[in-house]
Design a protein around this motif. Sequence first.
Motif, mmCIF file in Angstrom:
data_model
loop_
_atom_site.group_PDB
_atom_site.id
_atom_site.type_symbol
_atom_site.label_atom_id
_atom_site.label_comp_id
_atom_site.label_asym_id
_atom_site.label_seq_id
_atom_site.Cartn_x
_atom_site.Cartn_y
_atom_site.Cartn_z
ATOM 1 N N THR A 210 0.847 -1.184 0.000
ATOM 2 C CA THR A 210 0.000 0.000 0.000
ATOM 3 C C THR A 210 0.887 1.240 0.000
ATOM 4 O OG1 THR A 210 -1.711 -1.173 1.223
ATOM 5 C CG2 THR A 210 -1.805 1.227 1.249
ATOM 6 N N PRO A 211 0.685 2.221 -0.899
ATOM 7 C CA PRO A 211 -0.410 2.237 -1.870
ATOM 8 C C PRO A 211 -0.101 1.409 -3.111
ATOM 9 C CG PRO A 211 0.910 4.214 -2.081
ATOM 10 C CD PRO A 211 1.493 3.449 -0.929
ATOM 11 N N ASN A 212 -1.140 0.944 -3.764
ATOM 12 C CA ASN A 212 -1.004 0.199 -5.007
ATOM 13 C C ASN A 212 -1.667 1.003 -6.117
ATOM 14 O OD1 ASN A 212 -0.268 -1.831 -6.701
ATOM 15 N ND2 ASN A 212 -1.787 -3.308 -5.989
ATOM 16 N N GLY A 213 -1.217 0.808 -7.342
ATOM 17 C CA GLY A 213 -1.719 1.622 -8.436
ATOM 18 C C GLY A 213 -3.068 1.179 -8.958
ATOM 19 N N ILE A 214 -3.744 2.120 -9.633
ATOM 20 C CA ILE A 214 -4.994 1.824 -10.320
ATOM 21 C C ILE A 214 -5.093 2.763 -11.516
ATOM 22 C CG2 ILE A 214 -6.321 3.390 -8.824
ATOM 23 C CD1 ILE A 214 -8.660 1.388 -9.134
ATOM 24 N N ASP A 215 -5.456 2.231 -12.657
ATOM 25 C CA ASP A 215 -5.465 3.017 -13.887
ATOM 26 C C ASP A 215 -6.791 3.752 -14.056
ATOM 27 O OD1 ASP A 215 -2.906 2.306 -14.537
ATOM 28 O OD2 ASP A 215 -3.478 0.671 -15.877
ATOM 29 N N ILE A 216 -6.842 4.986 -13.566
ATOM 30 C CA ILE A 216 -7.995 5.862 -13.735
ATOM 31 C C ILE A 216 -7.487 7.228 -14.182
ATOM 32 C CG2 ILE A 216 -9.397 4.657 -12.022
ATOM 33 C CD1 ILE A 216 -8.729 6.932 -10.071
ATOM 34 N N GLN A 217 -8.406 8.156 -14.459
ATOM 35 C CA GLN A 217 -7.975 9.427 -15.042
ATOM 36 C C GLN A 217 -7.289 10.359 -14.043
ATOM 37 O OE1 GLN A 217 -10.733 12.476 -16.217
ATOM 38 N NE2 GLN A 217 -12.456 11.557 -15.126
ATOM 39 N N PHE A 218 -7.271 10.015 -12.761
ATOM 40 C CA PHE A 218 -6.628 10.879 -11.772
ATOM 41 C C PHE A 218 -5.351 10.269 -11.198
ATOM 42 C CE2 PHE A 218 -11.278 11.395 -11.487
ATOM 43 C CZ PHE A 218 -11.363 12.658 -12.049
ATOM 44 N N CYS A 219 -4.889 9.158 -11.737
ATOM 45 C CA CYS A 219 -3.716 8.494 -11.171
ATOM 46 C C CYS A 219 -2.426 9.181 -11.620
ATOM 47 C CB CYS A 219 -3.698 7.017 -11.563
ATOM 48 S SG CYS A 219 -3.307 6.700 -13.307
ATOM 49 N N GLY A 220 -1.342 8.812 -10.955
ATOM 50 C CA GLY A 220 -0.030 9.341 -11.294
ATOM 51 C C GLY A 220 0.635 10.086 -10.159
ATOM 52 N N HIS A 221 -0.151 10.504 -9.145
ATOM 53 C CA HIS A 221 0.435 11.120 -7.956
ATOM 54 C C HIS A 221 1.271 10.076 -7.208
ATOM 55 C CE1 HIS A 221 -2.116 14.774 -8.165
ATOM 56 N NE2 HIS A 221 -3.013 13.946 -8.673
ATOM 57 N N LEU A 222 2.225 10.547 -6.437
ATOM 58 C CA LEU A 222 3.106 9.631 -5.724
ATOM 59 C C LEU A 222 2.337 8.727 -4.769
ATOM 60 C CD1 LEU A 222 5.966 8.665 -5.159
ATOM 61 C CD2 LEU A 222 6.177 10.478 -3.444
ATOM 62 N N LEU A 223 1.257 9.234 -4.179
ATOM 63 C CA LEU A 223 0.463 8.416 -3.260
ATOM 64 C C LEU A 223 -0.913 8.072 -3.833
ATOM 65 C CD1 LEU A 223 1.372 10.119 0.139
ATOM 66 C CD2 LEU A 223 2.317 8.028 -0.860
ATOM 67 N N TRP A 224 -1.123 8.338 -5.115
ATOM 68 C CA TRP A 224 -2.345 7.902 -5.820
ATOM 69 C C TRP A 224 -1.884 7.501 -7.214
ATOM 70 C CZ3 TRP A 224 -6.916 6.759 -3.788
ATOM 71 C CH2 TRP A 224 -7.994 6.540 -4.640
ATOM 72 N N LEU A 225 -1.418 6.266 -7.309
ATOM 73 C CA LEU A 225 -0.556 5.822 -8.398
ATOM 74 C C LEU A 225 -1.321 5.186 -9.552
ATOM 75 C CD1 LEU A 225 1.468 4.162 -5.652
ATOM 76 C CD2 LEU A 225 2.636 5.753 -7.162
ATOM 77 N N CYS A 226 -0.698 5.200 -10.723
ATOM 78 C CA CYS A 226 -1.173 4.376 -11.829
ATOM 79 C C CYS A 226 -0.667 2.945 -11.622
ATOM 80 C CB CYS A 226 -0.673 4.917 -13.163
ATOM 81 S SG CYS A 226 -1.293 6.567 -13.591
ATOM 82 N N LEU A 227 -1.346 2.009 -12.270
ATOM 83 C CA LEU A 227 -0.962 0.605 -12.151
ATOM 84 C C LEU A 227 0.057 0.204 -13.212
ATOM 85 C CD1 LEU A 227 -1.484 -2.170 -10.768
ATOM 86 C CD2 LEU A 227 -3.271 -2.545 -12.485
ATOM 87 N N ILE A 229 2.670 1.239 -16.686
ATOM 88 C CA ILE A 229 3.452 2.270 -17.361
ATOM 89 C C ILE A 229 2.703 2.796 -18.579
ATOM 90 C CG2 ILE A 229 5.565 2.676 -18.679
ATOM 91 C CD1 ILE A 229 7.006 0.817 -16.743
ATOM 92 N N SER A 230 2.039 1.910 -19.302
ATOM 93 C CA SER A 230 1.323 2.337 -20.507
ATOM 94 C C SER A 230 0.236 3.354 -20.175
ATOM 95 C CB SER A 230 0.719 1.127 -21.224
ATOM 96 O OG SER A 230 -0.157 0.417 -20.362
ATOM 97 N N HIS A 231 -0.468 3.163 -19.055
ATOM 98 C CA HIS A 231 -1.520 4.121 -18.694
ATOM 99 C C HIS A 231 -0.914 5.436 -18.213
ATOM 100 C CE1 HIS A 231 -5.653 5.232 -17.732
ATOM 101 N NE2 HIS A 231 -5.162 5.825 -16.660
ATOM 102 N N SER A 232 0.207 5.373 -17.519
ATOM 103 C CA SER A 232 0.842 6.614 -17.074
ATOM 104 C C SER A 232 1.304 7.440 -18.268
ATOM 105 C CB SER A 232 2.014 6.311 -16.141
ATOM 106 O OG SER A 232 3.069 5.674 -16.830
ATOM 107 N N ILE A 233 1.703 6.785 -19.341
ATOM 108 C CA ILE A 233 2.069 7.501 -20.566
ATOM 109 C C ILE A 233 0.835 8.167 -21.167
ATOM 110 C CG2 ILE A 233 2.894 7.206 -22.933
ATOM 111 C CD1 ILE A 233 4.757 5.015 -21.870
ATOM 112 N N ILE A 234 -0.285 7.454 -21.169
ATOM 113 C CA ILE A 234 -1.539 8.040 -21.655
ATOM 114 C C ILE A 234 -1.924 9.249 -20.809
ATOM 115 C CG2 ILE A 234 -4.025 7.634 -21.895
ATOM 116 C CD1 ILE A 234 -3.336 4.712 -22.560
ATOM 117 N N ARG A 235 -1.742 9.135 -19.483
ATOM 118 C CA ARG A 235 -2.104 10.227 -18.577
ATOM 119 C C ARG A 235 -1.287 11.490 -18.833
ATOM 120 N NH1 ARG A 235 -4.395 12.466 -15.899
ATOM 121 N NH2 ARG A 235 -3.755 12.379 -13.724
ATOM 122 N N SER A 236 -0.109 11.348 -19.398
ATOM 123 C CA SER A 236 0.728 12.524 -19.646
ATOM 124 C C SER A 236 0.204 13.380 -20.788
ATOM 125 C CB SER A 236 2.171 12.102 -19.920
ATOM 126 O OG SER A 236 2.257 11.321 -21.094
#
Length: 285
Positions: A210-227, A229-236
């Motif tokens: 904990t914390p663990n990532g989840i791929d949603i439109q608000f993820c990417g924060h250090l303590l509210w993470l993406c699951l 790498i591909s989704h984090s690229i989309i989020r950028s």
Amino acid sequence: MKTTTASSTIKTGLVEVEYGILSITNLNVEDVIIQERSVIKVDEGSNVGPVNIIGSTFENITRTGDKQKGGVIEAVIGSDNGLLRVSSTFEDCKISNIDGLGGAIYIKISDDLLNMFDLSGTSYSGCDGKYGKSLFIEAYNLRTAEPIHTESSLTKTKIGAESDEYEKANLYNLMGYDGTGGIQSLAIPLYYVYTDIDSQVYHVSNSDSTPNGIDIQFCGHLLWLCLTISHSIIRSGDSIIKQVGIVDGFKLIDLITINQDGEEVQISNSLTESGTVTDIKSILN
């Protein structure tokens, strides 16, 4: 409005707005236990005009019952509703901390709408509920309802948020559901909705910790993470340089295929909690 004793229980709210305009000014409501109904309920529809609750105090209000929404105010807002404006004080307003949403205020926005409510000047203290101890917003699109806070768009002010330090330390204070992410029952801290990503580095974690990532439109924060790498690229988004921060313990499970049409992808260790660069290495498993 006050009950005769602190333990008195009433079975009805003060007002439900089905038609017309409502203005409440300088009202004090205290020491009330109310069964199943909120003190103020605002219905959805073209017959409901602006609702203003200004300069009022709601203190020691408890709404009983299962799966209730909004200890004091429960509002459902559609495209035909007028503006909901609240600038009041909520102290020790409570709803079930097992399944209740919004200890003081619950707002549901049924369409992809912006600027349908303004809670500027509202303050909360001692309120409680399972999700959104003070405020819960259930939105068709939470990003539209609560854009990123900037100097020209004071969105965190419009929900009565306190300092960033306070809200970051009390993530259950202001929360919401987003209807666009496919996980509509995921309660999201609004701090991570109105706050931009530090240095535009989108963090990922797929470990079992904990914390663990989840791929949603608000993820990417250090303590509210993406699951992933591909989704984090989309989020950028449209950034020419896509920056991904790997949180310590990330598991190498799948091959990552990057196809960014000439744009640069930077993969690095994670930032510190204060959002600064560090040379502490993240370990991949």
